[in-house]
Design an enzyme around this catalytic site. Structure first.
Site, PDB file in Angstrom:
ATOM      1  N   ASN A 107       0.899  -1.157  -0.027  1.00  0.00           N
ATOM      2  CA  ASN A 107       0.058   0.070  -0.179  1.00  0.00           C
ATOM      3  C   ASN A 107       1.058   1.205   0.088  1.00  0.00           C
ATOM      4  OD1 ASN A 107       0.408   0.882   2.846  1.00  0.00           O
ATOM      5  ND2 ASN A 107      -0.268  -1.336   3.222  1.00  0.00           N
ATOM      6  N   ASP A 167      -4.252  -6.426   5.393  1.00  0.00           N
ATOM      7  CA  ASP A 167      -5.377  -7.134   6.068  1.00  0.00           C
ATOM      8  C   ASP A 167      -5.113  -8.506   5.578  1.00  0.00           C
ATOM      9  OD1 ASP A 167      -6.206  -5.426   7.779  1.00  0.00           O
ATOM     10  OD2 ASP A 167      -7.412  -4.438   6.067  1.00  0.00           O
ATOM     11  N   LYS A 176       9.109 -17.393 -10.117  1.00  0.00           N
ATOM     12  CA  LYS A 176       8.385 -16.342 -10.443  1.00  0.00           C
ATOM     13  C   LYS A 176       7.050 -16.952 -11.191  1.00  0.00           C
ATOM     14  CE  LYS A 176       8.403 -12.784 -13.972  1.00  0.00           C
ATOM     15  NZ  LYS A 176       8.922 -12.226 -15.350  1.00  0.00           N
ATOM     16  N   PRO A 233      -2.699 -11.819  10.698  1.00  0.00           N
ATOM     17  CA  PRO A 233      -2.945 -11.594  12.108  1.00  0.00           C
ATOM     18  C   PRO A 233      -3.265  -9.998  12.390  1.00  0.00           C
ATOM     19  CG  PRO A 233      -0.760 -12.082  11.881  1.00  0.00           C
ATOM     20  CD  PRO A 233      -1.374 -12.473  10.610  1.00  0.00           C
ATOM     21  N   ASP A 234      -4.214  -9.933  13.134  1.00  0.00           N
ATOM     22  CA  ASP A 234      -4.622  -8.273  13.557  1.00  0.00           C
ATOM     23  C   ASP A 234      -3.678  -8.113  14.760  1.00  0.00           C
ATOM     24  OD1 ASP A 234      -5.740  -5.914  14.429  1.00  0.00           O
ATOM     25  OD2 ASP A 234      -7.242  -6.344  13.116  1.00  0.00           O
ATOM     26  N   ILE A 235      -2.584  -7.301  14.552  1.00  0.00           N
ATOM     27  CA  ILE A 235      -1.753  -6.756  15.698  1.00  0.00           C
ATOM     28  C   ILE A 235      -2.423  -6.047  16.713  1.00  0.00           C
ATOM     29  CG2 ILE A 235       0.464  -5.766  16.333  1.00  0.00           C
ATOM     30  CD1 ILE A 235       1.277  -6.314  13.174  1.00  0.00           C
ATOM     31  N   PHE A 238      -4.960   3.360  14.381  1.00  0.00           N
ATOM     32  CA  PHE A 238      -5.106   4.216  13.420  1.00  0.00           C
ATOM     33  C   PHE A 238      -6.069   3.896  12.480  1.00  0.00           C
ATOM     34  CE2 PHE A 238      -2.269   7.819  12.771  1.00  0.00           C
ATOM     35  CZ  PHE A 238      -1.688   8.072  13.969  1.00  0.00           C
ATOM     36  N   LYS A 274     -11.887  -3.290  17.616  1.00  0.00           N
ATOM     37  CA  LYS A 274     -10.359  -3.633  17.985  1.00  0.00           C
ATOM     38  C   LYS A 274     -10.129  -3.648  19.537  1.00  0.00           C
ATOM     39  CE  LYS A 274      -8.651  -2.909  13.471  1.00  0.00           C
ATOM     40  NZ  LYS A 274      -7.606  -3.790  12.764  1.00  0.00           N
TER      41      LYS A 274
END
Ligand code: C5P
Length: 420
Positions: A216, A284, A294, A317-319, A337, A355
């Site tokens: 991103n 995510d 490749k 995993p969602d830290i 954030f 969260k």
């Protein structure tokens, strides 16, 4: 809010060609909110003009122990020695190092270096043979034994045409030494002394094969600024960073990682923390498989009726959620954030509760706002415990960072007094 304007550095510039880099050092110190004054030796004045230094330090440049001008004090060596929080001798010529080592006081620079009780950092810069000469090495050893911090010269091509050790390190390296000095000092005396802070920052890269990845547009600028602002107040900061182009901040422990799973591991293996700020734009999802070679296009050309290429993604995993989960190791303050492109506040409110963090900082990252990669940010601070939403003005990311630290300090002192 200016976190650190009380810091003052006296820059003593002696006679080495590297003196021509002192304007860059002054500029970088100014950008770091550090007040400066300059002392220029007769030799230094052959390489850089007092008017350049005066413009960049916003103060007259001191050169003489016994000034001829009656408005200048003959006690400058004392007033300057007392004014400085830190004396930076840069460049330090072989001659000035020798005079320091032998306690001579035959000009303003050497006299104030005897008079000051402030810590001294010296940055030698000279021809390789002068640097390697036993006399210089002996003087450097003496100064080190007396507590002078010596920044060793770098290796490289020098103005004299030789290559070797003797080059002054780049101004950014020298300013990092100064920042590390102040931050280390604040770790003993600052308002956040002893507080362990985690900051995650930057994007993550999720590989498809050895050369392709999903990523991103996060630059890491906001997270790095937050890490620096906490370090300026004496916190022990660990910055877990995805791939960015920003240099590591001075006086901060930096753990570099690539993927969300690397970042998760780096965070979980370095817990516990007192405060966690998750600014990272963690992917995510990641590709379900990562090919060792490749990925190639099929040999048969694609037609209108061929099946579309597809990619299977699995969740990372969602830290932030894991850090926020109630446990004895949970940081006492967890800040997340929310980078959104529409319905900013409703999405942020939902995320705050999903969260389980304490505060959530929402910002609109639609391309029109130029937040991702830019130097400014406009944030809304949502608090889970009192359901308040604060809107902050558009500010440079560095100012957002200082204001956030100030907000944490204000809330921490309120919590402390209410728990007494
Ligand atoms: O779920 P979403 O990515 O929108 O949440 C954003 C917040 O959650 C940020 O604070 C981000 O650092 C954090 N996050 C995380 N781990 C993930 C995804 C997001 O810590 N896997």
């Amino acid at each position: 809010m200016n976190a650190s304007s009380s810091r003052s550095v006296l820059l003593v510039i002696s006679g080495s060609i590297a003196a021509c880099k002192s304007p860059d050092i002054l500029r970088l110190l100014k950008m770091a909110d550090i007040q400066t004054r300059c002392v220029l030796t007769q030799g230094g004045a052959k390489f850089v003009t007092p008017s350049t230094l005066q413009t960049l330090s916003d103060s007259p440049v001191a050169m003489d122990l016994f000034p001829s001008h009656e408005t200048e004090s003959t006690m400058q060596h004392i007033t300057l020695a007392r004014w400085a929080d830190l004396v930076l001798v840069c460049p330090a010529s072989a001659h000035l190092l020798a005079r320091m080592a032998h306690g001579l006081a035959d000009d303003l620079a050497s006299t104030l270096l005897l008079a000051t009780t402030a810590p001294i950092i010296a940055v030698p810069a000279m021809n390789t043979h002068m640097w390697e000469h036993p006399a210089t090495q002996h003087n450097v050893t003496t100064l080190k034994q007396r507590g002078v911090h010596i920044v060793p010269p770098a290796y490289g091509f020098m103005a004299c045409g030789e290559t070797g050790f003797g080059r002054m390190p780049e101004p950014s390296v020298i300013v990092d030494e100064v920042l590390t000095f102040f931050r280390t000092q604040k770790q003993k005396t600052g308002p956040l002394a002893g507080v362990k802070v985690l900051v995650t920052a930057g994007p993550t890269h999720e590989p498809l094969d050895p050369i392709r990845y999903i990523a991103n547009r996060s630059s890491g600028k906001q997270g790095y600024a937050i890490a620096e602002a906490f370090a300026d107040q004496g916190a022990l900061v660990t910055l877990v960073s995805g791939p960015v182009t920003i240099p590591p901040p001075a006086g901060v422990r930096v753990i570099l990682c690539e993927t969300a799973r690397d970042m998760h591991k780096a965070v979980m293996t370095t817990c516990p923390y007192d405060i966690a700020i998750c600014t990272a734009a963690v992917a995510d999802w990641r590709p379900e498989t990562q090919e060792n070679q490749k990925i190639k296009k099929p040999d048969t050309p694609k037609t209108n009726t061929s099946a579309p290429y597809s990619l299977t993604l699995v969740e990372n995993p969602d830290i932030l959620a894991e850090l926020s989960h109630p446990s004895p190791l949970r940081p006492r303050l967890v800040i997340g954030f929310a980078a959104e492109t529409e319905n900013l506040i409703p999405h942020a409110q939902a995320k705050l509760h999903r969260k389980g963090c304490d505060w959530l900082i929402a910002n609109d990252v639609s391309p029109a706002h130029q937040v991702m990669g830019g130097d400014h940010n406009k944030i809304f601070l949502l608090s889970r415990h009192d359901n308040k939403i604060e809107a902050w003005d558009t500010l440079p990311k560095t100012d957002i960072a200082c204001r956030l630290v100030h907000h944490v300090l204000t809330c921490e002192s309120a919590w402390r007094s209410s728990s007494k």
